[in-house]
Motif scaffolding. Structure first.
Motif, short mmCIF file in Angstrom:
data_model
loop_
_atom_site.label_atom_id
_atom_site.label_comp_id
_atom_site.label_asym_id
_atom_site.label_seq_id
_atom_site.Cartn_x
_atom_site.Cartn_y
_atom_site.Cartn_z
N GLU A 178 27.25 24.59 3.17
CA GLU A 178 25.34 23.95 2.57
C GLU A 178 25.07 22.37 3.36
O GLU A 178 24.24 21.83 4.17
N ASP A 179 25.81 21.98 3.49
CA ASP A 179 25.81 20.58 3.83
C ASP A 179 26.61 20.43 5.30
O ASP A 179 27.79 20.82 6.04
N SER A 180 25.65 20.49 6.46
CA SER A 180 25.52 20.03 7.74
C SER A 180 26.66 18.82 8.00
O SER A 180 27.33 18.94 9.40
N ALA A 181 27.37 18.07 7.14
CA ALA A 181 28.35 17.08 7.50
C ALA A 181 30.04 17.91 7.29
O ALA A 181 31.09 17.66 8.16
N THR A 182 30.08 19.64 6.68
CA THR A 182 30.90 19.93 6.51
C THR A 182 31.16 21.76 6.65
O THR A 182 32.15 22.16 6.57
N ARG A 183 29.33 21.64 7.22
CA ARG A 183 29.33 23.20 7.69
C ARG A 183 30.95 23.54 8.42
O ARG A 183 31.11 25.13 8.90
N HIS A 184 31.20 23.04 9.61
CA HIS A 184 31.80 23.57 10.33
C HIS A 184 33.36 23.23 9.85
O HIS A 184 33.86 24.16 11.12
N ILE A 185 33.75 23.36 8.65
CA ILE A 185 35.31 23.40 8.64
C ILE A 185 35.69 24.22 8.15
O ILE A 185 34.79 24.98 6.69
N PRO A 186 36.76 24.59 8.58
CA PRO A 186 36.79 26.60 8.19
C PRO A 186 37.66 26.45 6.67
O PRO A 186 37.99 25.50 6.35
N VAL A 187 37.33 27.42 5.77
CA VAL A 187 37.42 27.69 4.90
C VAL A 187 38.40 28.29 4.30
O VAL A 187 37.59 29.69 4.33
N VAL A 188 39.90 28.78 3.59
CA VAL A 188 40.52 30.15 3.21
C VAL A 188 40.42 29.59 1.81
O VAL A 188 41.18 29.34 1.27
N MET A 189 39.76 31.02 1.40
CA MET A 189 39.38 30.95 -0.24
C MET A 189 41.66 32.05 -0.62
O MET A 189 41.19 32.82 -0.40
N VAL A 190 41.20 31.20 -1.28
CA VAL A 190 43.24 31.63 -2.22
C VAL A 190 42.05 32.36 -3.46
O VAL A 190 42.06 31.80 -4.84
N THR A 191 43.05 33.29 -4.01
CA THR A 191 42.61 34.00 -5.15
C THR A 191 43.89 34.37 -5.63
O THR A 191 45.15 35.49 -4.41
N ALA A 192 43.78 34.97 -7.14
CA ALA A 192 44.90 35.69 -7.94
C ALA A 192 45.33 36.60 -7.22
O ALA A 192 46.57 37.06 -7.52
N LEU A 193 44.60 37.56 -7.09
CA LEU A 193 44.96 39.14 -6.36
C LEU A 193 43.35 39.28 -5.78
O LEU A 193 42.71 38.74 -5.24
N ASP A 194 44.12 40.68 -5.25
CA ASP A 194 43.27 40.81 -3.79
C ASP A 194 42.34 41.60 -4.09
O ASP A 194 42.30 43.15 -4.61
N GLN A 195 40.94 41.22 -4.22
CA GLN A 195 39.89 41.93 -5.57
C GLN A 195 39.21 42.35 -4.52
O GLN A 195 38.88 41.42 -3.81
N ARG A 196 38.52 43.30 -4.25
CA ARG A 196 37.63 43.39 -3.02
C ARG A 196 36.16 42.14 -3.39
O ARG A 196 35.89 41.72 -2.99
N GLU A 197 35.96 42.58 -4.68
CA GLU A 197 34.61 41.53 -5.36
C GLU A 197 34.31 40.16 -5.19
O GLU A 197 33.77 39.43 -4.67
N ASP A 198 35.77 39.66 -4.85
CA ASP A 198 36.40 38.25 -4.74
C ASP A 198 35.88 37.54 -3.22
O ASP A 198 35.52 37.34 -2.94
N ARG A 199 36.43 38.96 -2.23
CA ARG A 199 36.37 38.96 -0.95
C ARG A 199 35.20 39.00 -0.44
O ARG A 199 34.64 38.09 0.50
N ILE A 200 34.63 39.40 -1.07
CA ILE A 200 32.83 39.99 -0.83
C ILE A 200 31.73 38.80 -0.80
O ILE A 200 30.10 38.45 0.18
N LYS A 201 32.29 37.77 -2.67
CA LYS A 201 31.72 36.70 -2.82
C LYS A 201 31.77 35.64 -1.96
O LYS A 201 30.79 35.01 -1.78
N GLY A 202 33.05 35.63 -1.45
CA GLY A 202 33.79 34.82 -0.61
C GLY A 202 33.18 34.40 0.49
O GLY A 202 32.20 33.12 0.76
N LEU A 203 33.21 35.96 1.15
CA LEU A 203 32.82 35.66 2.18
C LEU A 203 31.15 35.61 2.57
O LEU A 203 30.04 34.76 3.53
N ALA A 204 29.86 36.05 1.14
CA ALA A 204 28.95 35.54 1.51
C ALA A 204 28.38 34.66 0.91
O ALA A 204 27.54 34.04 1.97
N VAL A 205 28.87 33.41 0.74
CA VAL A 205 29.15 31.94 0.18
C VAL A 205 29.31 30.82 1.55
O VAL A 205 29.81 29.86 1.71
N GLY A 206 30.16 32.07 3.34
CA GLY A 206 30.22 31.07 4.03
C GLY A 206 32.14 31.18 4.43
O GLY A 206 32.21 30.61 4.66
N ALA A 207 32.52 32.07 3.23
CA ALA A 207 34.10 31.31 3.56
C ALA A 207 34.35 31.94 5.23
O ALA A 207 34.02 33.23 4.83
#
Length: 454
Positions: free
Chosen positions: A70-99
């Protein structure tokens, strides 16, 4: 390529393990143990990729990612989220917030490096454009701000030779996008000036090699920046990583989750539109830097750079270069009697006639105030004088209408002509000779063309 990677995890051994792996591959590693600290370091250090743990006390990974995007100063930085388990819910939620992507623990080294390399490549392109954009803002030729695009309603080309799978992909994408199906990759041909914003390619196509097709698209000039999403079989891990190496931006495994496909599609479309908007602003700033804002003609800076090159060519035995300096007669009177707005109207109309009286290869520029310069490559004195006379007649015979009341004014101009021949490299001396000819024209009564004798 090397890159700066920000590793964010509240468990210190996890941080040290990732740090050691990345440093072994010559990445520069910045570490953080909380979401709050990660945001501060992202602002301060501008990393190329952020590896962000999901489960952290206080500000968790999802909220941290949301604030970064949401911050224009950091919006362009790619974010890779690291999860303990390959959970579908986590992937969807993370992609929804911009991961931009996900990695599951324990992290596979090959996958880690492939993801970091691919995202750092994108960040490098974005950074170069952002630096140019910032320069344009500093000198005042870029205004406005980047709108945050939602990544919807994009034209997406789906290349899938299995009719059943293709139909399902279209059904999923139809919810948010405008998909087009193609079963035979041979029909693709050159991309040209395509309006496609994303290509989805089946990496396991029977009638075509999906990775070869991706490499072909990436190798064409007009589609080099087109994002590509590869669809891979669950047992094709090596092929999926190979896809990143040939230029694919992202991949998804079958069986395809509807929400994940839509989320990844939105991310890629947003990223493409962001870069395109940056490129457009940079291109516009370059145009503004060499263009006179009142007339739309090239400015003095651009004129001088072009004249230098043409004189250098003439000095090497190339054709002569003619230079005309054109001045609006008694222009001060227009400003004094009718106001500066009327003066601007005269200058704009004068510029239109100036541009329409010369050949496509000639370069008309605003020199400053009411003075204009025309550079005429491969032109001798006789031809230049004839064309200058045609301009003078056009100005004298045509009416100039100014102001809201469309007041009619009689306007004339004086023209000085000079020719640059082989051996002449000093563009300022050439302009001075044309200016001297203009002075003679003005002193002898104005509304004249004077060519300086060789």
């Amino acid at each position: 390529m090397t890159a700066r990677v920000l590793v964010v995890d509240d468990v210190e051994p996890n941080v040290r393990l990732l740090e050691a792996k990345l440093q072994h591959e010559y990445y520069t590693v910045i570490t953080s143990n909380s979401g709050e600290e990660a945001i501060l370091k992202a602002l301060r250090d501008n990393p190329d990729v952020i590896l962000l743990d999901v489960m952290m006390p206080g500000l968790d990974g999802f909220e941290t990612c949301r604030r970064l995007k949401e911050d224009s100063a950091t919006r362009h930085i790619p974010v890779v989220m690291v999860t303990a388990l390959d959970q579908r819910e986590d992937r969807i939620k993370g992609l929804a917030v911009g991961a931009d992507d996900f990695l599951s623990k324990p992290i596979d080294d090959v996958t880690l490096f492939a993801r970091v390399k691919s995202l750092a490549r994108f960040k490098s392109s974005a950074d170069e454009l952002r630096l140019r954009e910032a320069a344009g803002r500093r000198i005042g030729v870029i205004e406005g701000s980047l709108n945050r695009d939602l990544g919807l309603n994009a034209r997406i080309l789906v290349v899938e030779d299995d009719p059943r799978r293709a139909a399902r992909l279209k059904k999923i994408l139809d919810v948010e996008q405008r998909p087009m199906l193609m079963q035979d990759a041979n029909d693709l041909g050159p991309m040209g000036q395509s309006t496609v914003e994303l290509m989805i390619i089946s990496a396991s196509g029977v009638s075509f090699d999906g990775l070869r097709l991706a490499a072909h698209v990436r190798g064409q000039e007009n589609s080099r920046n087109l994002p590509i999403l590869a669809i891979c079989e669950p047992d094709e891990k090596v092929r999926a990583l190979r896809a990143l190496e040939v230029g694919v931006n992202d991949f998804i495994y079958r069986p395809i989750d509807d929400e994940e496909l839509l989320a990844r599609t939105r991310t890629l479309v947003r990223r493409k539109r962001h870069l395109e908007h940056l490129r457009l602003m940079v291109d516009s700033s370059m145009e503004l830097a060499v263009t006179d804002q009142l007339t739309g003609l090239h400015n003095r800076r651009y004129m001088e750079s072009q004249l230098k090159g043409l004189l250098a060519r003439a000095a090497r035995g190339g054709p002569p270069v003619a230079v005309l300096i054109v001045d609006i007669d008694f222009f001060k009177r227009v400003n004094d009697l009718f106001g500066h707005d009327a003066g601007d109207d005269v200058i704009r109309e004068f510029a239109l006639r100036l541009a329409s009286n010369f050949r496509p290869r000639d370069l008309a520029c605003r020199y400053g105030g009411e003075e204009f310069v025309v550079i005429m490559p491969d032109t001798n004195a006789a031809d230049a004088t004839m064309i200058a006379e045609r301009l003078r007649s056009s100005i004298e015979e045509g009416m100039f209408k100014v102001g809201a009341g469309r007041q009619v004014l009689d306007i004339t101009c004086s023209v000085g002509v000079a020719i640059g021949h082989a051996g002449e490299l000093d563009f300022e001396a050439l302009l001075k000779r044309a200016d001297e000819a203009l002075y003679v024209a003005k002193r002898s009564g104005r509304n004249k063309v004077v060519a300086q004798a060789a």
